[in-house]
Write a protein that holds these residues in place. Sequence first.
Motif, mmCIF file in Angstrom:
data_model
loop_
_atom_site.group_PDB
_atom_site.id
_atom_site.type_symbol
_atom_site.label_atom_id
_atom_site.label_comp_id
_atom_site.label_asym_id
_atom_site.label_seq_id
_atom_site.Cartn_x
_atom_site.Cartn_y
_atom_site.Cartn_z
ATOM 1 N N CYS A 1 26.825 -13.983 104.396
ATOM 2 C CA CYS A 1 27.681 -13.083 103.609
ATOM 3 C C CYS A 1 29.158 -13.439 103.791
ATOM 4 C CB CYS A 1 27.448 -11.624 104.017
ATOM 5 S SG CYS A 1 25.780 -11.072 103.611
ATOM 6 N N VAL A 2 29.540 -13.780 105.020
ATOM 7 C CA VAL A 2 30.943 -14.132 105.273
ATOM 8 C C VAL A 2 31.300 -15.419 104.522
ATOM 9 C CG1 VAL A 2 32.559 -14.909 107.055
ATOM 10 C CG2 VAL A 2 31.118 -12.926 107.481
ATOM 11 N N SER A 3 30.343 -16.382 104.459
ATOM 12 C CA SER A 3 30.615 -17.645 103.741
ATOM 13 C C SER A 3 30.781 -17.407 102.252
ATOM 14 C CB SER A 3 29.477 -18.647 103.977
ATOM 15 O OG SER A 3 28.331 -18.261 103.248
ATOM 16 N N LYS A 4 30.213 -16.290 101.752
ATOM 17 C CA LYS A 4 30.373 -15.972 100.324
ATOM 18 C C LYS A 4 31.646 -15.178 100.061
ATOM 19 C CE LYS A 4 26.138 -16.904 98.245
ATOM 20 N NZ LYS A 4 25.338 -16.657 97.070
ATOM 21 N N GLY A 5 32.436 -14.930 101.118
ATOM 22 C CA GLY A 5 33.749 -14.316 100.895
ATOM 23 C C GLY A 5 33.831 -12.840 101.237
ATOM 24 N N PHE A 6 32.818 -12.269 101.913
ATOM 25 C CA PHE A 6 32.892 -10.849 102.305
ATOM 26 C C PHE A 6 33.353 -10.753 103.762
ATOM 27 C CE2 PHE A 6 31.068 -9.542 98.457
ATOM 28 C CZ PHE A 6 30.038 -10.408 98.147
ATOM 29 N N THR A 7 34.031 -9.631 104.071
ATOM 30 C CA THR A 7 34.499 -9.440 105.459
ATOM 31 C C THR A 7 33.356 -8.861 106.293
ATOM 32 O OG1 THR A 7 35.247 -7.214 104.927
ATOM 33 C CG2 THR A 7 36.847 -9.005 104.672
ATOM 34 N N PRO A 8 33.365 -9.064 107.632
ATOM 35 C CA PRO A 8 32.317 -8.473 108.494
ATOM 36 C C PRO A 8 32.237 -6.950 108.359
ATOM 37 C CG PRO A 8 33.572 -10.117 109.711
ATOM 38 C CD PRO A 8 34.257 -9.952 108.402
ATOM 39 N N ALA A 9 33.408 -6.317 108.101
ATOM 40 C CA ALA A 9 33.403 -4.845 107.954
ATOM 41 C C ALA A 9 32.594 -4.441 106.720
ATOM 42 C CB ALA A 9 34.834 -4.343 107.833
ATOM 43 N N GLN A 10 32.770 -5.207 105.599
ATOM 44 C CA GLN A 10 32.006 -4.895 104.377
ATOM 45 C C GLN A 10 30.512 -5.074 104.633
ATOM 46 O OE1 GLN A 10 33.991 -7.690 101.781
ATOM 47 N NE2 GLN A 10 34.911 -6.046 100.559
ATOM 48 N N VAL A 11 30.148 -6.128 105.367
ATOM 49 C CA VAL A 11 28.731 -6.383 105.679
ATOM 50 C C VAL A 11 28.174 -5.208 106.477
ATOM 51 C CG1 VAL A 11 27.126 -7.933 106.853
ATOM 52 C CG2 VAL A 11 29.104 -8.884 105.664
ATOM 53 N N GLU A 12 28.962 -4.749 107.464
ATOM 54 C CA GLU A 12 28.517 -3.638 108.338
ATOM 55 C C GLU A 12 28.264 -2.374 107.514
ATOM 56 O OE1 GLU A 12 28.381 -4.593 111.648
ATOM 57 O OE2 GLU A 12 27.188 -2.788 111.888
ATOM 58 N N SER A 13 29.230 -2.039 106.641
ATOM 59 C CA SER A 13 29.092 -0.802 105.854
ATOM 60 C C SER A 13 27.914 -0.905 104.888
ATOM 61 C CB SER A 13 30.379 -0.503 105.094
ATOM 62 O OG SER A 13 30.610 -1.524 104.142
ATOM 63 N N ALA A 14 27.671 -2.114 104.328
ATOM 64 C CA ALA A 14 26.550 -2.282 103.405
ATOM 65 C C ALA A 14 25.227 -2.100 104.147
ATOM 66 C CB ALA A 14 26.615 -3.673 102.772
ATOM 67 N N LEU A 15 25.155 -2.642 105.378
ATOM 68 C CA LEU A 15 23.914 -2.490 106.160
ATOM 69 C C LEU A 15 23.629 -1.011 106.430
ATOM 70 C CD1 LEU A 15 24.283 -5.401 108.751
ATOM 71 C CD2 LEU A 15 22.540 -5.200 107.011
ATOM 72 N N GLU A 16 24.680 -0.270 106.789
ATOM 73 C CA GLU A 16 24.494 1.160 107.080
ATOM 74 C C GLU A 16 24.081 1.922 105.818
ATOM 75 O OE1 GLU A 16 27.847 1.273 110.605
ATOM 76 O OE2 GLU A 16 28.094 2.548 108.829
ATOM 77 N N GLU A 17 24.716 1.583 104.712
ATOM 78 C CA GLU A 17 24.442 2.294 103.454
ATOM 79 C C GLU A 17 22.978 2.113 103.038
ATOM 80 O OE1 GLU A 17 27.356 1.465 100.465
ATOM 81 O OE2 GLU A 17 25.978 1.944 98.842
ATOM 82 N N TYR A 18 22.474 0.879 103.100
ATOM 83 C CA TYR A 18 21.097 0.634 102.674
ATOM 84 C C TYR A 18 20.082 1.106 103.717
ATOM 85 C CZ TYR A 18 22.201 -1.701 98.332
ATOM 86 O OH TYR A 18 22.620 -1.946 97.048
ATOM 87 N N GLU A 19 20.558 1.250 104.991
ATOM 88 C CA GLU A 19 19.656 1.780 106.026
ATOM 89 C C GLU A 19 19.412 3.273 105.783
ATOM 90 O OE1 GLU A 19 21.069 0.930 109.912
ATOM 91 O OE2 GLU A 19 19.137 1.235 110.859
ATOM 92 N N GLU A 20 20.493 3.961 105.339
ATOM 93 C CA GLU A 20 20.357 5.394 105.021
ATOM 94 C C GLU A 20 19.421 5.593 103.833
ATOM 95 O OE1 GLU A 20 24.857 6.443 106.503
ATOM 96 O OE2 GLU A 20 24.318 6.831 104.410
ATOM 97 N N LEU A 21 19.443 4.603 102.894
ATOM 98 C CA LEU A 21 18.551 4.695 101.727
ATOM 99 C C LEU A 21 17.123 4.284 102.089
ATOM 100 C CD1 LEU A 21 20.913 3.072 99.065
ATOM 101 C CD2 LEU A 21 20.230 5.467 99.138
ATOM 102 N N ASN A 22 16.931 3.891 103.339
ATOM 103 C CA ASN A 22 15.610 3.509 103.851
ATOM 104 C C ASN A 22 15.061 2.253 103.151
ATOM 105 O OD1 ASN A 22 13.814 3.958 105.846
ATOM 106 N ND2 ASN A 22 12.521 5.386 104.686
#
Length: 721
Positions: A686-707
């Motif tokens: 994800c970082v190689s595609k231009g996203f920051t580690p913070a964005q990756v972290e928030s996306a992981l949490e968001e989709y974890e809440e959606l199960n």
Amino acid sequence: MAPRDYQSEKEKCIKFLQEFYTDNEFGKKHFKYVDQLVQVAHREQVALYIDLDDIAEEDPELVDSICENTPRYVSLFADAVQDLLPQHKEKEVVNKDALDVYIEHRLMMEQRTRDPNEVHDAHNQYPAELLRRFEIYFKHPSTMKPKVVRDVKADSIGKLVTVRGIVTRVTEVKPMMVVATYTCDQCGAETYQPIQSPTFMPLIMCPSRECQTNKSGGRLYLQSRGSKFIKFQEIKIQEHSDQVPVGNIPRSLTVYTRGENTRQAQPGDHVSITGIFLPLMKAGFRQVVQGLLSETYLDAHKISQMNKTDEDELGTQDLSEEELRQITEDDFYEKLAASIAPEIYGHEDVKKVLLLLLVGGVNQSPKGMKIRGNINICLMGDPGVAKSQLLCYIDRLAPRSQYTTGRGSSGVGLTAAVMKDTVTGEMILEGGALVLADQGICCIDEFDKMMDADRTAIHEVMEQQTISIAKAGIMTTLNARCSILAAANPAYGRYNPKKTIEQNIQLPAALLSRFDLLWLIQDKPDRENDLRLAQHITYVHQHSKQPPSQFKPLDMKLMRRYITLCKKKEPAIPESLSDYITAAYVEMRKESRANKDTTFTSARTLLSILRISIALARLRLVDMVEKEDVNEAMRLMEMSKDSLCANSDQTARSRRPADMIFATIREMVPGGVGRTVKYSEAEQRCVSKGFTPAQVESALEEYEELNVWQVNQARTKITFV
């Protein structure tokens, strides 16, 4: 070297002309030179070309003698042919010209008035040059290596040499006097003076016996009607740029062509010239100025057109069935396009457009009007996207082309310059790059760095295909029917997406509308693409050839011959397609009005679509344009516009970063049983595609809440539910 008996050499020449034969396909003897002698005797042929390879089969020593002392053997062969002609005359020649009538009349007069015991004066004999109606030329033996212009030195004087070069100047064809005929005002006797050098001293006093005896001092007057003239043309050739040593400038050589060899070459042609290298003696004041030095020139015997890059002659033979089948198999359009500069990675659509530029459209000439068929293209792009390499390749591939750069060429250098002719001293026009590229392609690199004053010279060429000149008392119009392929950088060096297209291009609208396609190539970073490009470049660098692909590229010679074949077709547009094309054009105008940030669309755009459609039909060797051709032309138009829209991927970016991170991680899931992904790998991708580690972290949490997935406690792996 032993003294030669030229009488026996002449016998050898006669024997060769009479006895040389080749076996034809039926196994019969074909007397090659006897057939030509018959045609010469009947005035159906003027130039007799003697192939030295044929003489080598019979008498190799004679070939060496001819190459060493060519002028002498030209006269020997001429005498031999003159002796043989009466034997090969099978019928009387009906159409007689002025010279025939003159000679016939003179012979009758002579028989009437002459005393049988009188010894005839040598000056009053007919010189052989006056009676000859043929020209003898030698074709160099295949063992003779062609020389570079700067290798033709003093040891070659009087010998047969073959030189390769590019024609830079060609004078117009003028009559040159070979035999001067004079009439005496006292006794009426005629005197002949054969002329060998470029200048001659006219005879003044009559040499006939009557005038000598009576001491009447008859004056001679030149009779231009009774003199013999031949066609004469001067050519200047210059050596190829790749043959010039380090730090030198290209040398040039003067070539004199006579008779049938005139009008064989045009400026810009690559030629191989066989001829005799001779010194040129000047007389009078010029010799005084020159001192002991002597000019040299090449007396041309054979001029043949050459291919640009290869060492062989220009291929004129038609394509064989096998070669046609090889080209016209499935997806041949892609194959031909991929064969253009195969060492350059990508740019598939640009190569297709360049292929259509080589083929071109059809010139239309309704009454009093002219609609060009040539396609003009401008490639504009970031530095390092191989624009100049594509231009250089097209310059090498096209049969006629000129390559110039923006800074290095002035307006006069592109159009025409007024110069003083060295031979006659009058003002003449010297064609520039656009005139030399007539019926070809003119590649202009660094187009944006040209002076505005010089760039205006191109406007007329791009639409009217002519150059009008009114300078130094010369008013004329020159043809410049060439396609223009220009390469330029955007105004800021690189394309700036924050500015509008007009601000980036910074070329006048009048010029832009004349380009059928304006292709903007932007260098966008993209991991997958960059990786493939880097692999391609390193492979080419290591092996000096393109990497293996799904089909083998066609070689240049085959491409040239196929393009020449395509140009013979003249496809038409059927009426059924006209409504479709007009509707498409109206739609394009509507879009350009609605969307402010596009290039200028005018009626020229419609003509561009028609030209590209016709070029596509030509490529398929058909006589009618089909709907697919128009669709492909529209697609190329759209793609050229598409590359201009720097924000073409705005739609993709409008998705939330979280959604794109989810899509990226989902692609990493192996197709097997385990639906887990390593956390570190996912984050790195994800970082190689231009996203920051913070964005990756928030996306992981968001989709974890959606199960959708679950991340383990140690945060080492992601498991899909």
